[in-house]
Design a protein around this motif. Structure first.
Motif, PDB file in Angstrom:
ATOM      1  N   LEU A   1      11.478  10.325   1.355  1.00  0.00           N
ATOM      2  CA  LEU A   1      10.324  10.506   0.324  1.00  0.00           C
ATOM      3  C   LEU A   1      10.880  11.623  -0.598  1.00  0.00           C
ATOM      4  CD1 LEU A   1       7.740  10.646   2.908  1.00  0.00           C
ATOM      5  CD2 LEU A   1       8.169   8.871   1.445  1.00  0.00           C
TER       6      LEU A   1
ATOM      7  N   ASP B   1       1.299  -0.325   8.043  1.00  0.00           N
ATOM      8  CA  ASP B   1       2.370   0.370   7.217  1.00  0.00           C
ATOM      9  C   ASP B   1       2.482   1.610   7.746  1.00  0.00           C
ATOM     10  OD1 ASP B   1      -0.093   0.907   6.137  1.00  0.00           O
ATOM     11  OD2 ASP B   1       0.710   1.163   4.274  1.00  0.00           O
TER      12      ASP B   1
ATOM     13  N   GLN C   1      -7.728   5.343   2.746  1.00  0.00           N
ATOM     14  CA  GLN C   1      -6.832   5.922   1.844  1.00  0.00           C
ATOM     15  C   GLN C   1      -6.164   5.105   0.918  1.00  0.00           C
ATOM     16  OE1 GLN C   1      -7.030   9.277   1.552  1.00  0.00           O
ATOM     17  NE2 GLN C   1      -8.536   8.890   3.123  1.00  0.00           N
ATOM     18  N   ASP C   2      -6.357   5.117  -0.493  1.00  0.00           N
ATOM     19  CA  ASP C   2      -5.711   4.356  -1.468  1.00  0.00           C
ATOM     20  C   ASP C   2      -4.488   4.899  -1.739  1.00  0.00           C
ATOM     21  OD1 ASP C   2      -7.624   2.393  -1.651  1.00  0.00           O
ATOM     22  OD2 ASP C   2      -8.635   3.730  -3.128  1.00  0.00           O
ATOM     23  N   GLY C   3      -4.257   6.196  -1.710  1.00  0.00           N
ATOM     24  CA  GLY C   3      -2.766   6.897  -2.254  1.00  0.00           C
ATOM     25  C   GLY C   3      -2.278   7.263  -0.919  1.00  0.00           C
ATOM     26  N   PRO C   4      -0.896   7.752  -0.976  1.00  0.00           N
ATOM     27  CA  PRO C   4      -0.271   8.286   0.091  1.00  0.00           C
ATOM     28  C   PRO C   4      -0.881   9.520   0.739  1.00  0.00           C
ATOM     29  CG  PRO C   4       0.957   8.940  -2.008  1.00  0.00           C
ATOM     30  CD  PRO C   4      -0.309   8.130  -2.304  1.00  0.00           C
TER      31      PRO C   4
ATOM     32  N   TRP D   1       0.634  14.845  -1.502  1.00  0.00           N
ATOM     33  CA  TRP D   1      -0.202  13.611  -0.957  1.00  0.00           C
ATOM     34  C   TRP D   1      -1.415  14.462  -0.279  1.00  0.00           C
ATOM     35  CZ3 TRP D   1       3.301  10.204   2.477  1.00  0.00           C
ATOM     36  CH2 TRP D   1       4.519   9.493   1.825  1.00  0.00           C
TER      37      TRP D   1
ATOM     38  N   ARG E   1       0.846  -1.208  -0.163  1.00  0.00           N
ATOM     39  CA  ARG E   1       0.002   0.122   0.036  1.00  0.00           C
ATOM     40  C   ARG E   1       0.758   1.113  -0.159  1.00  0.00           C
ATOM     41  NH1 ARG E   1      -4.535  -0.601   4.196  1.00  0.00           N
ATOM     42  NH2 ARG E   1      -5.785   1.100   3.034  1.00  0.00           N
ATOM     43  N   ASN E   2       0.290   2.266  -0.306  1.00  0.00           N
ATOM     44  CA  ASN E   2       0.903   3.661  -0.336  1.00  0.00           C
ATOM     45  C   ASN E   2       0.909   4.085   1.218  1.00  0.00           C
ATOM     46  OD1 ASN E   2       1.485   4.610  -3.212  1.00  0.00           O
ATOM     47  ND2 ASN E   2      -0.782   4.358  -3.310  1.00  0.00           N
ATOM     48  N   PRO E   3       2.157   4.701   1.419  1.00  0.00           N
ATOM     49  CA  PRO E   3       2.373   5.062   2.664  1.00  0.00           C
ATOM     50  C   PRO E   3       1.410   6.153   3.584  1.00  0.00           C
ATOM     51  CG  PRO E   3       3.884   6.170   1.482  1.00  0.00           C
ATOM     52  CD  PRO E   3       3.165   5.343   0.385  1.00  0.00           C
TER      53      PRO E   3
END
Length: 168
Positions: A164, A96, A71-74, A29, A2-4
């Motif tokens: 990052l 994560d 949340q699907d994205g960071p 983000w 998964r995205n952080p």
């Protein structure tokens, strides 16, 4: 994988909102301020200078944890997350989750709180925040960042230490 999600935590007045919004902006983000997930009764208690109990915090933590799970994205989320059990609750749905502890002295944060206007959290509750604070231990793998400096430097330190890549 998964995205952080980065969880910026610390006592009220440690700069979570400022740092979190700037960091999310630099990274491109999604950003959320966990204070927005408090039920109205919690906000009323804090306005009245009454510290929240664990029972008061439970629906707030659940709402924050739900947001993070969705949340699907960071993303960057800011929350006081003062106790180990609160952070465990937030981490349960997001193993994560990366913890960033914004660390500052009672004196420094008190000065900052005295200078801010329009926030629902009164300075007199700062003592209760420090009393409840359980500093993240090594088992939580926190990134500990001093807040003794300008927000831009703090954001850059988080980016540098996490590796990052900012959006340019």
């Amino acid at each position: 994988m998964r995205n952080p999600i980065l969880l910026l935590m610390g006592v009220s007045g440690s700069g979570k909102t400022t740092i979190g919004a700037m960091l999310a902006g630099r990274l491109g983000w999604t950003y959320a301020e966990a204070d927005d997930f408090h039920p109205p009764a919690n906000v009323e208690k804090m306005h009245a200078g009454i510290p929240l109990t664990d029972d008061d915090r439970k629906p707030w933590l659940e709402a924050t944890a739900t947001w993070m799970k969705e949340q699907d994205g960071p993303a960057v989320v800011t929350s006081s997350a003062l106790k180990h059990k609160y952070r465990d609750m937030l981490r349960a749905g997001r193993p994560d989750l990366r913890l960033v502890y914004l660390d500052g002295s009672h004196e420094l944060i008190g000065k900052r709180m005295a200078a801010r206007h329009g926030h629902f959290f009164p300075k007199k509750l700062l003592d209760s925040q420090f009393a409840d604070l359980e500093t993240p231990g090594p088992e939580e793998h926190p990134l500990v960042v001093s807040i003794d400096g300008p927000p831009e430097r703090i954001v850059q330190e988080i980016i540098d230490r996490t590796g990052l890549t900012p959006r340019d």
